[in-house]
Write a protein that holds these residues in place. Structure first.
Motif, PDB file in Angstrom:
ATOM      1  N   SER A  79     -23.247 131.609 101.650  1.00 57.91           N
ATOM      2  CA  SER A  79     -22.531 132.888 101.667  1.00 57.91           C
ATOM      3  C   SER A  79     -21.457 132.907 100.583  1.00 57.91           C
ATOM      4  O   SER A  79     -21.140 131.879  99.971  1.00 57.91           O
ATOM      5  CB  SER A  79     -21.872 133.118 103.035  1.00 57.91           C
ATOM      6  OG  SER A  79     -20.928 132.098 103.309  1.00 57.91           O
ATOM      7  N   ALA A  80     -20.890 134.089 100.347  1.00 52.28           N
ATOM      8  CA  ALA A  80     -19.799 134.261  99.386  1.00 52.28           C
ATOM      9  C   ALA A  80     -18.953 135.444  99.836  1.00 52.28           C
ATOM     10  O   ALA A  80     -19.443 136.347 100.523  1.00 52.28           O
ATOM     11  CB  ALA A  80     -20.343 134.491  97.980  1.00 52.28           C
ATOM     12  N   PHE A  81     -17.692 135.452  99.445  1.00 50.79           N
ATOM     13  CA  PHE A  81     -16.827 136.601  99.706  1.00 50.79           C
ATOM     14  C   PHE A  81     -17.244 137.717  98.749  1.00 50.79           C
ATOM     15  O   PHE A  81     -17.637 137.454  97.613  1.00 50.79           O
ATOM     16  CB  PHE A  81     -15.363 136.213  99.486  1.00 50.79           C
ATOM     17  CG  PHE A  81     -14.382 137.228  99.969  1.00 50.79           C
ATOM     18  CD1 PHE A  81     -14.200 137.448 101.327  1.00 50.79           C
ATOM     19  CD2 PHE A  81     -13.623 137.979  99.072  1.00 50.79           C
ATOM     20  CE1 PHE A  81     -13.286 138.397 101.787  1.00 50.79           C
ATOM     21  CE2 PHE A  81     -12.716 138.926  99.515  1.00 50.79           C
ATOM     22  CZ  PHE A  81     -12.549 139.134 100.887  1.00 50.79           C
ATOM     23  N   PRO A  82     -17.195 138.995  99.179  1.00 52.98           N
ATOM     24  CA  PRO A  82     -17.707 140.078  98.329  1.00 52.98           C
ATOM     25  C   PRO A  82     -16.932 140.347  97.042  1.00 52.98           C
ATOM     26  O   PRO A  82     -17.464 140.988  96.132  1.00 52.98           O
ATOM     27  CB  PRO A  82     -17.681 141.303  99.250  1.00 52.98           C
ATOM     28  CG  PRO A  82     -16.725 140.962 100.328  1.00 52.98           C
ATOM     29  CD  PRO A  82     -16.831 139.482 100.526  1.00 52.98           C
ATOM     30  N   LEU A  83     -15.684 139.860  96.936  1.00 58.48           N
ATOM     31  CA  LEU A  83     -14.927 139.991  95.694  1.00 58.48           C
ATOM     32  C   LEU A  83     -14.553 138.598  95.200  1.00 58.48           C
ATOM     33  O   LEU A  83     -14.381 137.673  96.001  1.00 58.48           O
ATOM     34  CB  LEU A  83     -13.641 140.803  95.910  1.00 58.48           C
ATOM     35  CG  LEU A  83     -13.764 142.225  96.451  1.00 58.48           C
ATOM     36  CD1 LEU A  83     -12.398 142.893  96.474  1.00 58.48           C
ATOM     37  CD2 LEU A  83     -14.747 143.051  95.650  1.00 58.48           C
ATOM     38  N   PRO A  84     -14.414 138.408  93.893  1.00 50.36           N
ATOM     39  CA  PRO A  84     -13.966 137.104  93.392  1.00 50.36           C
ATOM     40  C   PRO A  84     -12.596 136.756  93.965  1.00 50.36           C
ATOM     41  O   PRO A  84     -11.699 137.602  94.019  1.00 50.36           O
ATOM     42  CB  PRO A  84     -13.897 137.321  91.874  1.00 50.36           C
ATOM     43  CG  PRO A  84     -14.786 138.487  91.600  1.00 50.36           C
ATOM     44  CD  PRO A  84     -14.673 139.374  92.801  1.00 50.36           C
ATOM     45  N   LEU A  85     -12.419 135.520  94.388  1.00 51.71           N
ATOM     46  CA  LEU A  85     -11.151 135.121  94.998  1.00 51.71           C
ATOM     47  C   LEU A  85      -9.997 135.200  94.010  1.00 51.71           C
ATOM     48  O   LEU A  85      -8.838 135.360  94.422  1.00 51.71           O
ATOM     49  CB  LEU A  85     -11.268 133.697  95.559  1.00 51.71           C
ATOM     50  CG  LEU A  85     -12.292 133.475  96.683  1.00 51.71           C
ATOM     51  CD1 LEU A  85     -12.154 132.060  97.229  1.00 51.71           C
ATOM     52  CD2 LEU A  85     -12.108 134.489  97.798  1.00 51.71           C
ATOM     53  N   ARG A  86     -10.304 135.092  92.735  1.00 51.25           N
ATOM     54  CA  ARG A  86      -9.239 135.139  91.726  1.00 51.25           C
ATOM     55  C   ARG A  86      -8.739 136.570  91.489  1.00 51.25           C
ATOM     56  O   ARG A  86      -7.705 136.773  90.840  1.00 51.25           O
ATOM     57  CB  ARG A  86      -9.740 134.570  90.409  1.00 51.25           C
ATOM     58  CG  ARG A  86     -10.841 135.405  89.760  1.00 51.25           C
ATOM     59  CD  ARG A  86     -11.300 134.822  88.437  1.00 51.25           C
ATOM     60  NE  ARG A  86     -12.320 135.638  87.785  1.00 51.25           N
ATOM     61  CZ  ARG A  86     -13.602 135.600  88.071  1.00 51.25           C
ATOM     62  NH1 ARG A  86     -14.032 134.754  89.013  1.00 51.25           N
ATOM     63  NH2 ARG A  86     -14.460 136.372  87.439  1.00 51.25           N
TER      64      ARG A  86
END
Length: 354
Positions: free
Chosen positions: A199-206
């Motif tokens: 999985s991944a978060f829908p926006l870049p964490l940066r």
């Protein structure tokens, strides 16, 4: 017809091999995969995905039904079976697959004994249950019996994808079920593996963003309704990413969601991304996406005819829906978003400390 006769001939030739695999799998390192490495006493750790893949490939060898079709039907059944029932099945019979025919199909619609396990009487009453392990019982709770019966049922209609889809429609009587299974088969074939859980978060964490749990908040545009999702506020043009392995199911304009995209994952969840500024080039319906892959950009589109924008601050509306086999319902995505965000941040921190 020629290809069907060839496949049946191949199945007849292979049946002895499959029976040997079933009987001596632990010795050969196949099936249960319990054989120890030379000089060791501990059993190797075999994931449930490896166990399932081995079973699917055994059945493919025996029936010529591609492993990814068997995996797709098995996974679909797992996604529409309540979690409590799944746990009970595992505790009672220690299964690694999730497929089990309806009793009327297995034992026969006219069979006076719905729990009949005798292959001869099952066939007499028009049931589909098969004995794949030569133990004298056609047991729907036995992984090999269940998968062999499934493959035999599919091939009774033919060996093409269209034949399989007809067979599945006759069983489920539901167009959506057939489409979900077809999507799952395509995903398994495309990636060549069963574990599609990353999985991944829908926006870049940066990137700069903020969100809170907005599930159930009131919405007024287009009629009184509740908010079925989480709003992630971010500057216009911030990258929007796929949170999962999946297949693009919908793309285009929606009066409420503006430029939106919908992605179906292997867990039978529909991921809904709305109010986009635009789409990444090459993202089309039917295409495959992976966790972290760019699919579009944060915008403020929606609440009107195509092209309407700027009626609210830019943000991503993220929603998630689950298909139960008979209906599709939304649930609060906020806990998953927090989980994905924390998991991705933890991975980044581990890589940074190495």
């Amino acid at each position: 017809m020629k290809s069907q006769r060839f496949a049946r001939g191949k199945a007849a030739w292979c049946i002895a091999c499959v029976m040997l695999i079933t009987s001596f799998g632990p010795i050969l390192g196949i099936g249960a995969a319990e054989a120890n490495a030379p000089g060791t006493t501990e059993k190797p750790v075999v994931s449930v995905f490896q166990q399932r893949r081995t079973l699917y490939e055994e059945m493919e060898l025996l029936t010529s039904v591609p492993w990814y079709w068997l995996a797709a039907v098995d996974q679909y059944e797992r996604t529409i079976t309540p979690r409590k029932e799944q746990q009970q099945q595992v505790q009672q019979v220690q299964r690694v697959t999730g497929f089990r025919f309806k009793e009327a199909f297995w034992s026969g619609p006219l069979n006076p004994d719905p729990e009949d396990r005798n292959p001869a009487t099952i066939e007499l009453f028009g049931g589909v249950g098969k004995d794949a392990t030569a133990d004298g019982a056609a047991d729907p709770t036995n992984d090999r019996d269940a998968l062999y019966t499934l493959a035999s049922y599919l091939t009774s209609f033919g060996y093409t994808e269209d034949d399989f889809r007809i067979a599945l429609w006759r069983y489920y009587q539901h167009d959506a079920a057939v489409e979900r299974i077809r999507q799952f088969a395509k995903m398994y074939k495309h990636w060549g593996k069963l574990d599609l859980s990353d999985s991944a978060f829908p926006l870049p964490l940066r990137s700069s963003y903020t969100y809170r749990d907005t599930w159930g908040d009131r919405r007024g545009w287009g009629g009184l309704r509740i908010h079925e999702g989480t709003d992630i506020f971010a500057p216009m043009g911030v990258t929007v990413r796929s949170v999962c392995y999946g297949i693009v199911e919908t793309k285009g304009w929606n009066p409420y969601g503006g430029w939106r995209i919908g992605i179906r994952d292997i867990q039978n969840r529909y991921h809904y991304y709305a109010h986009l500024q635009g789409y990444e080039k090459g993202i089309e319906v039917g295409h495959f996406v992976e966790p972290g892959q760019t699919i579009g950009w944060v915008g403020s589109s929606g609440y009107g005819p195509p092209g309407t924008s700027g009626k609210f601050p830019p943000h991503l509306h993220y929603g998630i829906y689950r298909d139960t086999g008979s209906t599709e319902w939304a649930f609060d995505p906020y806990p998953l978003l927090k989980k994905w965000e924390q998991a991705e941040r933890s991975k980044k921190n581990k890589r940074a400390t190495k």
